[in-house]
Design a protein around this motif. Structure first.
Motif, PDB file in Angstrom:
ATOM      1  N   GLN A 164       0.598   8.378  -2.998  1.00 34.82           N
ATOM      2  CA  GLN A 164       1.099   7.860  -1.724  1.00 34.82           C
ATOM      3  C   GLN A 164       2.619   7.629  -1.758  1.00 34.82           C
ATOM      4  N   LYS A 165       3.180   7.538  -2.922  1.00 37.60           N
ATOM      5  CA  LYS A 165       4.643   7.405  -3.088  1.00 37.60           C
ATOM      6  C   LYS A 165       5.223   6.246  -2.268  1.00 37.60           C
ATOM      7  N   THR A 166       4.524   5.106  -2.306  1.00 37.08           N
ATOM      8  CA  THR A 166       5.029   3.949  -1.559  1.00 37.08           C
ATOM      9  C   THR A 166       6.198   3.267  -2.268  1.00 37.08           C
TER      10      THR A 166
ATOM     11  N   TYR B 144       2.776  -0.582  -8.636  1.00 34.01           N
ATOM     12  CA  TYR B 144       2.959   0.819  -8.268  1.00 34.01           C
ATOM     13  C   TYR B 144       3.314   1.637  -9.512  1.00 34.01           C
TER      14      TYR B 144
ATOM     15  N   TYR C 272       2.513  -5.443   3.300  1.00 33.21           N
ATOM     16  CA  TYR C 272       3.472  -4.621   4.040  1.00 33.21           C
ATOM     17  C   TYR C 272       4.735  -5.415   4.349  1.00 33.21           C
TER      18      TYR C 272
ATOM     19  N   ILE D 125       8.121  -1.591  -1.649  1.00 32.10           N
ATOM     20  CA  ILE D 125       7.743  -1.923  -0.269  1.00 32.10           C
ATOM     21  C   ILE D 125       8.589  -3.084   0.244  1.00 32.10           C
TER      22      ILE D 125
ATOM     23  N   LYS E 297       7.060  -0.103   5.273  1.00 28.74           N
ATOM     24  CA  LYS E 297       5.934   0.526   4.573  1.00 28.74           C
ATOM     25  C   LYS E 297       4.814  -0.482   4.333  1.00 28.74           C
ATOM     26  N   SER E 298       3.612   0.047   4.011  1.00 29.07           N
ATOM     27  CA  SER E 298       2.468  -0.820   3.747  1.00 29.07           C
ATOM     28  C   SER E 298       1.554  -0.190   2.703  1.00 29.07           C
ATOM     29  N   ARG E 299       0.690  -1.043   2.163  1.00 28.47           N
ATOM     30  CA  ARG E 299      -0.307  -0.578   1.193  1.00 28.47           C
ATOM     31  C   ARG E 299      -1.621  -1.317   1.475  1.00 28.47           C
TER      32      ARG E 299
ATOM     33  N   THR F  10      -1.929   1.163  -9.625  1.00 32.80           N
ATOM     34  CA  THR F  10      -1.347   0.977  -8.301  1.00 32.80           C
ATOM     35  C   THR F  10      -2.337   0.271  -7.373  1.00 32.80           C
TER      36      THR F  10
ATOM     37  N   TYR G 153       1.744  -6.732  -5.943  1.00 36.93           N
ATOM     38  CA  TYR G 153       1.697  -5.302  -5.604  1.00 36.93           C
ATOM     39  C   TYR G 153       2.217  -4.530  -6.803  1.00 36.93           C
TER      40      TYR G 153
END
Length: 255
Positions: free
Chosen positions: A153-155, A147, A222, A158, A227-229, A122, A145
């Protein structure tokens, strides 16, 4: 006037009426002496000619100009030699940079890139690569990105449309077109991926060049209002960016 008449006597003398008497042997000796004198004189002339130092040819101004390079010619020769040396060094540098890359040609386009795994931990990754073909050299900006379902963080998805790059105390925002996003997801939904690939424009190229000479940088992927990472780029990622930017500069100069 009485002309003298010459007769040979029986005793071997030459009789000359009115001029006196001369022996035949005297005439032969005189002739032999003259012949020897001529030989000696001729030998002396030949010897003197051989001993005389050779005369150097006279150089005309045109001949001197042809054999002596002008200052402009010497400068041009030095410049050509320097350019050849520079080209040789660049080729050596290109080979060094290519050593750790995957190089493949597809439909006449040669790609230079790192061999990234299909599934990555991730995070947010910058994976620039180079495409060369049809007289063009393009640096591709690849923003990925990734995941995993077990990420705390369970994003998850996004659906990002922006990337902020923070380097050297400056923040630069790259805006993406969501319609250009590539999505992937594992059949069991254990992992997913969002990926943007585009030609690096002036802003992206400037950011990548900054990253190539930096030892620390952060990125934030983001969706505007969503949401963002955020992630710090590793030393390995920065080194890979540096290699790609350096190789791009060298290859672009050849096209």
């Amino acid at each position: 006037m009485i002309r003298p008449e010459l007769l040979w006597g029986g005793d071997g003398r030459l009789i000359c009426f009115g001029e006196g008497v001369v022996k035949k042997s005297h005439i032969i000796l005189a002739a032999l002496f003259i012949y020897l004198a001529m030989l000696v004189a001729g030998g002396a002339v030949y010897y003197a000619h051989r001993q005389r130092p050779p005369v150097a040819p006279v150089k005309t101004p045109a001949a001197v100009a042809m054999k002596t390079p002008s200052a402009e010619d010497q400068a041009a020769a030095k410049q050509a030699e320097a350019e050849q040396q520079k080209a040789k060094q660049q080729e050596q540098r290109i080979e060094t940079l290519k050593a750790g890359l995957k190089v493949e040609t597809i439909h006449g386009v040669t790609y230079y890139r790192y061999d990234w795994p299909q599934r990555m931990p991730t995070g947010v990754y910058l994976r620039p690569y180079i495409a060369v073909g049809s007289g063009r050299c393009i640096l591709k900006n690849d923003v990925c990105y990734s995941y995993s379902i077990d990420d705390p963080q369970k994003t998850a998805w996004i659906n990002g449309d922006r990337l902020d790059v923070i380097v050297g105390g400056q923040r630069t925002t790259l805006v993406f077109d969501p319609g250009m996003m590539h999505k992937q997801m594992a059949p069991d939904a254990e992992w997913l991926m969002e990926d943007y690939v585009m030609d690096a424009d002036a802003v992206s190229l400037a950011v990548l060049r900054q990253l190539a000479v930096s030892s620390y940088a952060e990125v934030v992927y983001y969706r505007h209002g969503g949401k963002s990472r955020q992630q710090i780029l590793s030393a390995e990622e920065l080194e890979r960016i540096r290699v790609m930017v350096d190789l791009y500069e060298l290859l672009a100069a050849q096209e």
